[in-house]
Motif scaffolding. Structure first.
Motif, short mmCIF file in Angstrom:
data_model
loop_
_atom_site.label_atom_id
_atom_site.label_comp_id
_atom_site.label_asym_id
_atom_site.label_seq_id
_atom_site.Cartn_x
_atom_site.Cartn_y
_atom_site.Cartn_z
N CYS A 1 12.24 -2.97 3.40
CA CYS A 1 10.92 -3.41 3.87
C CYS A 1 11.04 -4.61 4.81
CB CYS A 1 10.04 -3.76 2.68
SG CYS A 1 8.47 -4.50 3.14
N CYS B 1 8.90 -7.66 2.58
CA CYS B 1 9.38 -8.19 1.29
C CYS B 1 10.88 -8.01 1.09
CB CYS B 1 8.62 -7.56 0.13
SG CYS B 1 9.04 -5.83 -0.18
N CYS C 1 6.72 0.59 3.00
CA CYS C 1 6.88 -0.07 1.71
C CYS C 1 5.60 0.12 0.90
CB CYS C 1 7.18 -1.56 1.89
SG CYS C 1 7.33 -2.40 0.30
N CYS D 1 3.97 -3.46 -0.19
CA CYS D 1 3.22 -4.36 0.68
C CYS D 1 2.62 -3.69 1.92
CB CYS D 1 4.00 -5.61 1.03
SG CYS D 1 5.70 -5.33 1.44
#
Ligand SMILES: [Zn+2]
Lengths: 421, 164
Positions: free
Chosen positions: B43, B46, B57, B60
């Motif tokens: 990601c 994150c 992701c 998030c």
């Protein structure tokens, strides 16, 4: 949630769970359960027939079992529910519990005053030509529920999925041991001997379980539930309808909790957890004003989803009966000790019906059977496997799908149970 | 008097053929087929690595970049299957398990092959290495894992080869 109407189970209909019905199709089984539920509602004081039912929520897991997509619409016709709303739920092994939750919503929301909650499955028409038996083809029809790109091609199936979580739990806590798992099989096959609707009533010993053929290390044949054909139905009514019909013994649904955890076991923070159980239980208990940390002393029985013996042991922990890591010791140390453990005469009888291992697993019908069984227990109408009812409350538990990603838990109370703290 | 019931069953089959798109995951399968690489994703926000790979992701809602993972890893949990579906019953007994590849955060389900397939050989914590089919189709069945100490034996078989 405060605006929802009170909802009661006023009728329960469960067909016998069998390996195979040659004399009934899935829609004929569904008809039988509906008829039984209507008869039970009438015994319970309500003078109703199928024309009074305003809607149906159907629980049917697998199109490949029924050899029919949208099987609900064919049932809808056969049970005389044309020109009324019908909604089908399919959530793997948790289909039954999820169906109860949606039928509850149908009535709690005010959409219907009288709703039929109907689950059915007929799996053993699947047939494996190469081995000349049904089971491998039934297992294949189920295995398509695994991720088709990453998991099915690896030979993943129901037992290997559940065993992964049980083995991970064992690595973390040193239990459930093979013996502790065997106790679940002893208990549930034994309880089933008192339930005339059960498919596998058997007196088995721990040795019988340990010596039964290996399925998927360390699960043996007697650690696994059986694939069943059956149907189960509930009739749900709102409070006004309960009064209007003069229902004598309504069983109130006081909590419905559901959660789906990650279907990829490998994505979970801890692979020895069925997180869906924990979230569903907490949600259901909260709605019913019960305490997750004290639940064992607040309910009279639990109809658990014991797809595999080792997973029932883990469920003791995740549903809050015992602390994490103490599920295996709980069943082992309480064997033949009245008033203790999950036994039929224990402190919290688990699967008095025999559960999936003893009564059977007719997927879409299973969670509806366990909810219906718990309701009959709270009414005092369970029969020979009746447990003592002191708190007036019970739960049913349904899980399923890849890595048991789905979970639904239903909390019920009789009139007494509503009043008790 | 009611007539005696006689049952009637018919043979039938449901079969559908596919030419199935892998969508955003396509690169994983192309690299597996052509270059014996195992790609995860990471990601952008994150930094979580995903295996099986996701180009988005889920935590998030940000895009994830492709990331080549090591072909060695550790068994997190495993089992040996002795009874199974009609599609796999000829393959029993077979080992499967969740393997955390070195550098990945999530574990991947894969076949674990061993010349001595017993639970202790493929238990948690055992180190494994990926072995590839020489003939690859860009599918998960193009590779499997073997215990590290059996790796040289497996890649010396005519149908298999080592990774990169
Ligand atoms: Zn992220």
């Amino acid at each position: 949630m405060r605006t929802m109407r009170k909802v009661a189970i006023i009728g329960v209909g469960i067909t016998p769970f069998r390996a195979r019905y040659l004399d009934k199709t899935y829609f004929e089984l569904a008809y039988d359960a509906t008829k039984l539920a209507l008869e039970d509602a009438n015994k319970n004081g309500a003078e109703i027939n199928h024309n009074n039912l305003e809607s149906t929520v159907y629980g049917i897991y697998n199109e490949l079992f029924e050899r029919q997509f949208m099987p609900d619409i064919f049932i809808n016709s056969y049970i005389g529910m044309n020109n009324k709303p019908g909604t089908r739920i399919a959530s793997g092994g948790a289909t039954g519990g999820y169906t109860v939750r949606m039928a509850y919503s149908e009535v709690a929301s005010g959409l219907s005053d009288l709703c039929l909650c109907l689950g059915v499955e007929k799996c053993n028409d699947c047939y494996d030509e190469q081995t000349g038996v049904t089971t491998p083809e039934v297992l294949n029809a189920i295995a398509y529920s695994a991720d088709m790109t990453y998991e099915y091609p690896m030979g993943m199936m129901a037992a290997s999925s559940y065993v992964s979580m049980v083995n991970a739990h064992y690595e973390e806590f040193g239990n459930p041991t093979e013996e502790q798992m065997a106790y679940v099989s002893v208990k549930n096959h034994g309880n089933a001997m008192l339930n005339p609707k059960s498919q596998a009533p058997m007196k088995v010993s721990v040795e019988n379980v340990l010596n039964s053929r290996i399925i998927c290390f360390p699960f043996k044949l007697l650690d696994c539930c059986l694939y069943s054909e059956a149907s189960a139905a509930l009739i749900l009514a709102n409070e006004e309808k309960v009064k209007e019909l003069g229902v004598e013994n309504p069983i109130w649904i006081t909590g419905v909790g559901a959660a789906n955890t990650d279907c990829f076991i490998g994505n979970r923070e801890d692979m020895g957890r069925l997180y869906s159980n924990i979230y569903a239980a907490k949600a259901a208990y909260k709605m019913a004003n019960l305490d997750y940390n004290n639940i064992k002393s607040q309910i009279d029985l639990a109809e658990l989803h014991d797809a595999f013996s080792g997973q029932e042991v883990i469920s003791y922990e995740e549903l809050g009966f015992v602390p994490f890591g103490e599920g295996g010791p709980w069943i082992e140390k309480t064997f033949e000790k009245p008033g203790e453990g999950p036994w039929l005469n224990g402190e919290l009888p688990c699967c008095p019906s025999g559960g999936l291992i003893g009564c059977g697993h007719a997927v879409g019908a299973t969670g509806i059977m366990s909810t219906g069984e718990a309701a009959l227990q709270l009414r005092g109408d369970a029969g020979k496997h009746q447990v003592s009812i002191n708190k007036g409350r019970a739960i049913s538990h349904s899980i399923g799908g890849p890595g048991a990603a789905y979970a639904a838990i239903i909390v019920m109370a009789n009139e007494e149970g509503l009043k008790k703290p | 008097m009611s007539e005696e019931f006689k049952d009637h069953q018919i043979r039938d089959v449901i079969k559908i053929n596919y030419k199935y798109t892998m969508g955003g995951q396509s690169k994983f399968f192309i690299e597996l087929k052509n270059n014996k690489k195992l790609l995860g994703t990471k990601c952008k926000k994150c930094g979580k690595t995903w295996m099986p790979p996701r180009i988005n992701c889920s935590d998030c809602y940000e895009p994830a970049d492709w990331l080549e993972l090591k072909q060695t890893g550790t068994i997190e949990v495993s089992t040996i299957v002795w009874y199974t579906t009609s599609a796999f019953i000829k393959a029993i007994p077979y080992g499967i398990g969740f393997i955390k590849l070195d550098g990945a955060e999530t574990a991947l389900l894969q076949g674990i092959f061993s010349e001595n397939l017993v639970p202790s050989k493929i238990k948690k914590g055992k180190r494994v290495k990926a072995v590839f089919n020489k003939q690859r189709d860009g599918k998960m069945t193009d590779f499997f894992f073997v215990p590290e100490d059996e790796y040289d034996n497996w890649i010396s078989k005519p149908e298999y080869e080592g990774g990169v």
